[in-house]
Design an enzyme around this catalytic site. Structure first.
Site, PDB file in Angstrom:
ATOM      1  N   TYR A 159       0.837  -1.207   0.000  1.00 19.36           N
ATOM      2  CA  TYR A 159       0.000   0.000   0.000  1.00 19.36           C
ATOM      3  C   TYR A 159       0.879   1.268   0.000  1.00 19.36           C
ATOM      4  O   TYR A 159       0.506   2.299  -0.559  1.00 19.36           O
ATOM      5  CB  TYR A 159      -0.988  -0.018   1.167  1.00 19.36           C
ATOM      6  CG  TYR A 159      -2.193   0.860   0.932  1.00 19.36           C
ATOM      7  CD1 TYR A 159      -3.000   0.702  -0.190  1.00 19.36           C
ATOM      8  CD2 TYR A 159      -2.527   1.870   1.839  1.00 19.36           C
ATOM      9  CE1 TYR A 159      -4.106   1.512  -0.409  1.00 19.36           C
ATOM     10  CE2 TYR A 159      -3.633   2.677   1.640  1.00 19.36           C
ATOM     11  CZ  TYR A 159      -4.418   2.502   0.513  1.00 19.36           C
ATOM     12  OH  TYR A 159      -5.512   3.309   0.301  1.00 19.36           O
ATOM     13  N   LYS A 166      -3.321   8.446   2.671  1.00 20.37           N
ATOM     14  CA  LYS A 166      -4.577   8.256   3.429  1.00 20.37           C
ATOM     15  C   LYS A 166      -4.435   8.767   4.861  1.00 20.37           C
ATOM     16  O   LYS A 166      -5.416   9.251   5.444  1.00 20.37           O
ATOM     17  CB  LYS A 166      -5.000   6.784   3.437  1.00 20.37           C
ATOM     18  CG  LYS A 166      -5.488   6.246   2.080  1.00 20.37           C
ATOM     19  CD  LYS A 166      -6.755   6.897   1.572  1.00 20.37           C
ATOM     20  CE  LYS A 166      -7.385   6.088   0.433  1.00 20.37           C
ATOM     21  NZ  LYS A 166      -8.510   6.824  -0.210  1.00 20.37           N
TER      22      LYS A 166
HETATM   23  C1  IMJ Z   1      -3.929  -0.860  -3.379  1.00 18.57           C
HETATM   24  C2  IMJ Z   1      -2.583  -1.085  -3.522  1.00 18.57           C
HETATM   25  C3  IMJ Z   1      -1.899  -1.989  -2.709  1.00 18.57           C
HETATM   26  C4  IMJ Z   1      -2.575  -2.682  -1.732  1.00 18.57           C
HETATM   27  C5  IMJ Z   1      -3.935  -2.437  -1.591  1.00 18.57           C
HETATM   28  C6  IMJ Z   1      -4.622  -1.530  -2.421  1.00 18.57           C
HETATM   29  N1  IMJ Z   1      -4.856  -2.954  -0.710  1.00 18.57           N
HETATM   30  C7  IMJ Z   1      -6.072  -2.409  -0.951  1.00 18.57           C
HETATM   31  C8  IMJ Z   1      -5.970  -1.518  -2.024  1.00 18.57           C
HETATM   32  C9  IMJ Z   1      -4.530  -3.959   0.287  1.00 18.57           C
HETATM   33  C10 IMJ Z   1      -7.302  -2.720  -0.177  1.00 18.57           C
HETATM   34  C11 IMJ Z   1      -7.074  -0.682  -2.665  1.00 18.57           C
HETATM   35  N2  IMJ Z   1      -7.141   0.669  -2.008  1.00 18.57           N
HETATM   36  C12 IMJ Z   1      -7.668   0.715  -0.667  1.00 18.57           C
HETATM   37  C13 IMJ Z   1      -6.730   1.849  -2.627  1.00 18.57           C
HETATM   38  O1  IMJ Z   1      -6.807   2.889  -1.991  1.00 18.57           O
HETATM   39  C14 IMJ Z   1      -6.197   1.883  -3.996  1.00 18.57           C
HETATM   40  C15 IMJ Z   1      -5.656   3.013  -4.526  1.00 18.57           C
HETATM   41  C16 IMJ Z   1      -4.994   3.086  -5.827  1.00 18.57           C
HETATM   42  C17 IMJ Z   1      -4.983   2.035  -6.739  1.00 18.57           C
HETATM   43  C18 IMJ Z   1      -4.315   2.195  -7.961  1.00 18.57           C
HETATM   44  C19 IMJ Z   1      -4.223   1.090  -8.958  1.00 18.57           C
HETATM   45  C20 IMJ Z   1      -3.931   1.589 -10.365  1.00 18.57           C
HETATM   46  C21 IMJ Z   1      -3.026   2.794 -10.422  1.00 18.57           C
HETATM   47  N3  IMJ Z   1      -2.980   3.653  -9.367  1.00 18.57           N
HETATM   48  C22 IMJ Z   1      -3.665   3.443  -8.204  1.00 18.57           C
HETATM   49  N4  IMJ Z   1      -3.701   4.434  -7.275  1.00 18.57           N
HETATM   50  C23 IMJ Z   1      -4.347   4.265  -6.130  1.00 18.57           C
HETATM   51  O2  IMJ Z   1      -2.383   3.029 -11.461  1.00 18.57           O
END
Ligand code: IMJ
Length: 259
Positions: A159, A166
């Protein structure tokens, strides 16, 4: 009579039928709200139109890159025109980080990637709150809700920079709640458990992680986007009129566990 009858709510961040923002919009429609949509791209605008057609709903869908302050100012001009200058609520469901920085070591995060994640995922809440302020005030107050994740408070593998962004978002919720409370504008976050949305697509090991979290959680199952949507609805509504500056977990209880 729904709790949101006659109230206009702006929903950002719908991308497809699995989006938490879409499930929130469905909860809002069910409770009688006039939902106004703001999306990032023309492709998403067409997608939301299709979802609404399928649900037999008509609603305005505006285009806006929330990280561009001029576009946000224009968005709220358009929102004002379709809401008689009054807004009861706003959902911020926007995040972005470089894909290659959502993996490996956090210590490898670039200066540009750090800034991008914070501007896209945290500062956009400030910009939208500023833009919505007068319309929320005109409605006698209202609710602002954003979406967060446990990675803000604990280290979750991969993450990385999103966790730090966040954490900034959750702190920003508290400062905004303090600034806007005198105008009866409440600001809260919902910290959702892991859900298979586009934002989680192609994250390595995501499916196994969702399963393990479900097994360890008190409710012994995965959280659904509809459950998150109903909690966002609650926080946007008068039922939560005494709640502000809070981060409310909707994760089947996972975060309370020590092991
Ligand atoms: C995202 C990345 C790594 C681990 C993750 C996540 N876990 C969870 C998420 C465990 C639950 C999803 N999440 C909570 C997010 O806030 C995702 C944010 C996000 C995802 C992407 C994917 C594609 C990209 N950029 C991104 N930026 C933010 O190009």
């Amino acid at each position: 009579m729904g709790i949101m009858e006659g109230k206009s709510v702006l929903v950002t961040g719908v991308r497809n039928e699995r989006s938490i923002a879409w499930h929130t919009a469905l909860s809002l429609h069910r409770e009688g709200a006039n939902v106004i949509y703001s999306v990032f791209s023309e492709r998403e605008q067409a997608g939301v139109k299709k979802l609404l057609d399928g649900a037999g709903i008509t609603a305005p869908i505006f285009l806006c890159d929330a990280s561009d302050e001029e576009q946000v100012a224009h968005l709220f001009q358009q929102v004002s025109e379709v809401s008689e200058g009054k807004l009861a609520g706003l959902l911020h469901s926007i995040a972005f980080a470089n894909k290659d920085e959502l993996g490996g070591e956090y210590v490898a995060t670039s200066k540009e990637g750090f800034a991008l994640a914070h501007v896209s995922s945290s500062f956009t809440l400030v910009t939208l709150a500023k833009g919505a302020r007068e319309l929320l005030k005109a409605a006698g107050g209202g609710g602002i809700v954003t979406l967060s994740y446990l990675g803000a408070e604990r280290v979750v593998p991969n993450y990385n920079i999103m966790g730090v962004a966040k954490a900034s978002l959750e702190a920003s919720v508290r400062y905004l709640a303090s600034d806007l409370g005198a105008e009866n504008i409440r600001v809260n976050a919902v910290s959702a458990g892991p859900i298979r949305t586009l934002a989680a697509r192609a994250i390595s090991g995501f499916d196994a992680m969702v399963k393990e979290v479900a097994e360890k959680s008190p409710l012994k199952r995965e959280v659904t986007p509809a459950e998150v949507g109903d909690t966002v609805l609650f926080l946007l509504s008068d039922w939560a009129r005494g709640v502000t500056g809070e981060t409310l977990y909707v994760d089947c209880g996972y975060h309370i566990m020590g092991y």
